[in-house]
Design a protein around this motif. Structure first.
Motif, PDB file in Angstrom:
ATOM      1  N   LEU A 275      89.679 102.086 150.020  1.00 29.62           N
ATOM      2  CA  LEU A 275      88.342 102.019 149.526  1.00 29.62           C
ATOM      3  C   LEU A 275      87.921 100.658 149.119  1.00 29.62           C
ATOM      4  O   LEU A 275      88.624  99.932 148.924  1.00 29.62           O
ATOM      5  CB  LEU A 275      88.532 102.984 148.161  1.00 29.62           C
ATOM      6  N   THR A 276      86.300 100.609 148.858  1.00 26.46           N
ATOM      7  CA  THR A 276      85.817  99.192 148.748  1.00 26.46           C
ATOM      8  C   THR A 276      86.053  99.227 146.963  1.00 26.46           C
ATOM      9  O   THR A 276      86.457 100.442 146.356  1.00 26.46           O
ATOM     10  CB  THR A 276      84.475  99.225 148.803  1.00 26.46           C
TER      11      THR A 276
ATOM     12  N   GLN B  94      83.493 101.781 145.519  1.00 27.27           N
ATOM     13  CA  GLN B  94      84.221 103.145 145.780  1.00 27.27           C
ATOM     14  C   GLN B  94      85.222 103.272 144.541  1.00 27.27           C
ATOM     15  O   GLN B  94      85.095 104.550 144.031  1.00 27.27           O
ATOM     16  CB  GLN B  94      84.368 103.339 147.169  1.00 27.27           C
ATOM     17  N   THR B  95      86.047 102.591 144.449  1.00 27.61           N
ATOM     18  CA  THR B  95      87.134 102.877 143.499  1.00 27.61           C
ATOM     19  C   THR B  95      86.360 102.866 142.051  1.00 27.61           C
ATOM     20  O   THR B  95      86.801 103.881 141.537  1.00 27.61           O
ATOM     21  CB  THR B  95      87.911 101.374 143.664  1.00 27.61           C
TER      22      THR B  95
ATOM     23  N   ASP C 162      83.377 103.711 141.296  1.00 26.17           N
ATOM     24  CA  ASP C 162      82.747 104.718 141.331  1.00 26.17           C
ATOM     25  C   ASP C 162      83.808 106.376 141.095  1.00 26.17           C
ATOM     26  O   ASP C 162      82.889 106.968 140.200  1.00 26.17           O
ATOM     27  CB  ASP C 162      81.810 105.094 142.408  1.00 26.17           C
TER      28      ASP C 162
ATOM     29  N   THR D 181      91.946  96.351 147.046  1.00 27.00           N
ATOM     30  CA  THR D 181      90.773  97.435 147.633  1.00 27.00           C
ATOM     31  C   THR D 181      90.656  96.841 149.019  1.00 27.00           C
ATOM     32  O   THR D 181      90.912  95.900 149.529  1.00 27.00           O
ATOM     33  CB  THR D 181      89.593  97.692 146.651  1.00 27.00           C
TER      34      THR D 181
END
Length: 93
Positions: free
Chosen positions: A27-28, A31-32, A34, A74
């Motif tokens: 994940l970016t 994204q993490t 989030d 990430t």
């Protein structure tokens, strides 16, 4: 017949466990964070053998615990800032 189904059951069980713990390295950082913010607290893998429970705020910690910022790798950075619950220090050593 049940001998043939056993490998399928084991494989699907392993796959289900993997789905329950997203891997931060896939994940970016956005994204993490989030995911953490969306769920409030979530268990995430951050490599093949490391996982932890990351939290959005102290509200997701047990009474008496504090929040500490740490980093996880990430897809887009090796140091994505996230929070974990920790026990208070007994002393300053």
């Amino acid at each position: 017949m049940s001998m043939l189904l056993a490998p399928l059951w084991t494989a699907s069980s392993t796959e289900a466990q993997t789905r329950r713990q997203p891997d931060t390295t896939q994940l970016t950082c956005a994204q993490t964070t989030d995911l953490i913010n969306r769920f409030g607290a979530i268990n995430l893998k951050s490599g093949p053998i490391k996982f932890d429970r990351y939290v959005a705020s102290r509200n997701q910690c047990f009474p008496g615990q504090n929040v500490r910022t740490t980093t996880v790798p990430t897809k887009d950075t090796m140091r994505c800032g996230v929070s974990v619950c920790v026990e208070p220090r007994e002393n300053n050593n």
